[in-house]
Design an enzyme around this catalytic site. Structure first.
Site, PDB file in Angstrom:
ATOM      1  N   ARG A   1       0.781  -1.160   0.110  1.00 24.68           N
ATOM      2  CA  ARG A   1       0.094   0.000   0.059  1.00 24.68           C
ATOM      3  C   ARG A   1       0.680   1.287   0.079  1.00 24.68           C
ATOM      4  NH1 ARG A   1      -3.750  -1.360   3.436  1.00 24.68           N
ATOM      5  NH2 ARG A   1      -5.235  -1.785   1.980  1.00 24.68           N
ATOM      6  N   ALA A   2       1.996   1.217   0.661  1.00 26.24           N
ATOM      7  CA  ALA A   2       2.900   2.516   0.555  1.00 26.24           C
ATOM      8  C   ALA A   2       3.282   2.870  -0.711  1.00 26.24           C
ATOM      9  CB  ALA A   2       3.988   2.235   1.547  1.00 26.24           C
TER      10      ALA A   2
END
Length: 692
Positions: free
Chosen positions: A275-276
């Site tokens: 997700r980062a």
């Protein structure tokens, strides 16, 4: 009354930039604003809504469907694609901490059910927030079951409602903005990761800045309309720039060079999941669009990483979130070596053969610096190791360094805690009615409905307590006898049924730690501190309040009054001093007084007392008394108060006196050893504790 203008907020560059990047590209995933009280967190968030462009919506649609691409499953649909629409402002929906589940997701329309006899759905806040902003103030205090609903809606972009005989699914894509004060507790990791960006907000220490903040606030309070009019030009410019960036962001390029840079930085910081990477790619594209560039450049990646990584690189619940600016620069320099993709082998005909440019949902970009102020890197205070004692002496005791007079012999700093372990739940027996949490079973006002209960005197406390399907089912067989001839249901008091809800509560976990000389052997006290630290982590995850009492020398001290800030307990633990005699009775009596005071403040929160001791008692609670007898008597008083006690036997060595067993028996509690608190062994402890 006009809202305080966004452009008039003094300082807080990172906060304003994070909100603007989300306004440009909602796919960034929202903003979490962490900071001390009184730092204009809520003011800035509420001011953002006035800058968002208006939305084209289907007339009369309660779910805000776009006429160009309406939701095919909209409960108010179906809507024809490409139909006429109307423009309305983007909604800023505020979710109160005390909101109920039916207010968030919606429920059966009670008025229509009772007056018309039809089953209709009343939308909740998730429907109202679609294509707008969902703002949660004090998000860290939100009830767990509401957090679960938010996670589902944020992850899927849809809200699913299955309750009160209603089955509905509708679109719910929103910009999630939360504010919190870390002193009141941290967020669950699952919710923390859902926020795309995070910023740390602190009040300025510069005198001129503080003066300007006060000057503008007083001017706004004296003449809100005049103040807003004075800033109308700046607000219009910012709104125009947001609209231009929204149109441009879809064409911003994200070349393979910058995509590899993003992946290398995320790998360098060892973040969990992917997700980062996605958030940084979208935020970098939004930043490039905001500054008017056509492609993402290194400066866009730097800004996006600074805002997206602080809350994702946390490896321990007690570590402060943050990112060191120098570490980020080092990671970017190292990533530059990996940014250029390796050339692919040329095809046999000698033609070129590069990989096509990768794109994010927003595209990508490159260009010159933005004309906005850049704030300092977001970073938490550095964590340092506790002071270490010297090498063990021949007797296994830590040297008496840092000795201080205490009236009962020398004292010394406690050794560093041993390696923490994962502790499972120790729960209070029975069913309580305390604050929402994750430890013990409880009847709650906001938990899941487990059954319908008969109405026994009085009316339900609130509408949410009414079990409507069961109430209607109870009244339905009697309608003919009651003379019903048209629409509308005829109800009587005996028909009412209430919803019985059950969830889990947070408890007050009070640690009573023996810090006397008999516990001061280096290995033993290190193991005890490690056990307390492990149990503190468990309390953090279960949203308990914690307190700590230590006893040594001639008395006991409440070193940490009950608080929801579990990291504060860790600080007190690492600064604890040891040495002196063992006033066990005084420690138990001091814990009893602390629990009695907390019972007056929060009578529904049930206590769990965890006593860590070797059982030795050498100081009486009263002059001329017997130390051992006083300790047993104090333990019995805790049992009389209904306090549930776990006694952790810290005795070690080949010769053991078994004194802790008698303390546990007097307190009506359970005896465990330090080894039995590990993740592998604590399951048996819980079973024996429940049976006690």
């Amino acid at each position: 009354m006009p809202r305080f203008p966004f452009s008039a907020v003094v300082g807080h560059d990172d906060l304003r930039l994070a909100l603007l990047l989300n306004a440009v590209h909602p796919g960034v995933g929202g903003v979490l604003v962490r900071g001390e009280k009184g730092t204009a967190k809520s003011t800035a968030v509420r001011a953002l809504a006035a800058l968002l462009p208006g939305l084209q919506v289907v007339p009369g649609c309660r779910f805000g469907c776009s006429p160009e691409a309406p939701d095919p499953d909209c409960p108010d649909g179906p809507h024809p694609a490409g139909g006429t629409g109307e423009i309305r402002p983007a909604h800023l929906v505020e979710l109160p901490v005390g909101a109920t589940e039916d207010r968030l997701v919606g429920s059966l329309d009670l008025e229509r059910a009772l007056s018309e006899g039809v089953r209709a759905y009343q939308p909740g806040l998730l429907a109202d927030a679609h294509r707008g902003v969902l703002y949660v103030d004090e998000v860290n205090l939100l009830h767990d079951h509401l957090v679960d609903l938010l996670l589902d809606a944020a992850a899927m972009g849809r809200a699913h409602v299955e309750r009160d005989g209603v089955s509905v699914s509708h679109a719910s894509r929103f910009l999630l903005v939360g504010t919190m004060n870390p002193e009141e507790g941290e967020l669950r990791p699952q919710l923390l990761d859902r926020f795309g960006l995070t910023v740390e907000v602190r009040a300025a220490r510069d005198v001129d800045t503080r003066v300007e903040v006060v000057r503008r606030r007083l001017a706004f309070e004296a003449d809100p309309a005049g103040f807003a009019a004075a800033w109308a030009g700046a607000e219009a410019d910012t709104a125009r720039r947001i609209a231009d960036a929204q149109e441009r962001v879809g064409s911003v390029r994200l070349d393979d060079t910058e995509l590899r840079r993003i992946a290398a930085v995320c790998a360098a910081f060892d973040v969990d999941g992917m997700r980062a990477d996605l958030v940084i790619a979208r935020a970098a594209a939004a930043h490039a669009a905001w500054r008017g560039a056509d492609a993402v450049a290194e400066q866009d990646v730097r800004v996006a990483a600074r805002l997206a990584l602080p809350h994702r690189r946390r490896r321990d619940p007690f570590d402060e979130p943050g990112i060191d600016q120098q570490a980020l620069e080092d990671a970017l320099r190292a990533a530059a070596e990996q940014a250029e993709p390796e050339p692919e082998p040329e095809p046999p005909d000698g033609g070129g053969g590069g990989a096509p440019h990768a794109r994010t949902e927003a595209g990508a970009g490159d260009g010159e610096d933005a004309d906005r102020p850049t704030g300092p890197a977001t970073s938490g205070p550095a964590q340092s190791d506790p002071p270490r004692a010297g090498a063990d002496g021949p007797t296994g005791e830590a040297p008496a360094a840092q000795e201080q007079p205490s009236g009962d012999g020398p004292t010394r700093a406690a050794p560093p805690p041993s390696t923490p372990f994962r502790a499972r739940r120790l729960e209070v027996p029975g069913v309580g009615e305390g604050a929402p949490g994750r430890r013990s079973r409880a009847r709650t006002d906001a938990g899941r409905v487990v059954r319908a209960g008969d109405h026994t005197g009085g009316s339900p406390h609130r509408a949410a307590d009414l079990h409507l399907p069961a109430t209607i089912a109870a009244a339905a067989p009697h309608q003919l006898a009651r003379g019903r001839t048209g629409a509308g249901l005829r109800l009587q008091r005996d028909d009412l049924r209430h919803a019985v809800r059950e969830g889990r509560e947070g408890n007050l976990v009070l640690f009573v730690v023996d810090a006397s000389g008999s516990m001061a052997a280096r290995k033993r006290m290190s193991a005890v501190s490690g056990a307390v630290l492990s149990l503190l982590r468990d309390a953090y995850q279960r949203r308990d309040k914690v307190g700590m009492v230590t006893f040594r020398g001639l008395g006991a001290e409440l070193v940490l009054p009950p608080t929801s800030s579990v990291p504060a307990a860790q600080v007190r633990l690492t600064s604890m001093r040891t040495g002196g005699r063992t006033p066990l009775a005084s420690g138990l009596l001091r814990a009893r007084r602390a629990l009695a005071a907390e019972r007056l403040r929060d009578p529904r929160r049930r206590p769990l007392l965890v006593l860590l001791t070797d059982g030795r008692a050498t100081v009486p609670a009263r002059p001329g008394g017997d130390p051992v007898h006083d300790a047993y008597r104090a333990a019995g008083l805790l049992a009389d108060d209904g306090v549930h006690t776990v006694v952790v036997d810290c005795e070690s060595g080949p010769v053991r006196l078994g004194l802790t067993g008698r303390i546990a028996e007097a307190a009506g509690g359970v005896l465990v050893t330090l080894d039995e608190l590990s993740a592998e062994c604590v399951a048996g402890v819980v079973q024996s504790y429940r049976a006690a």
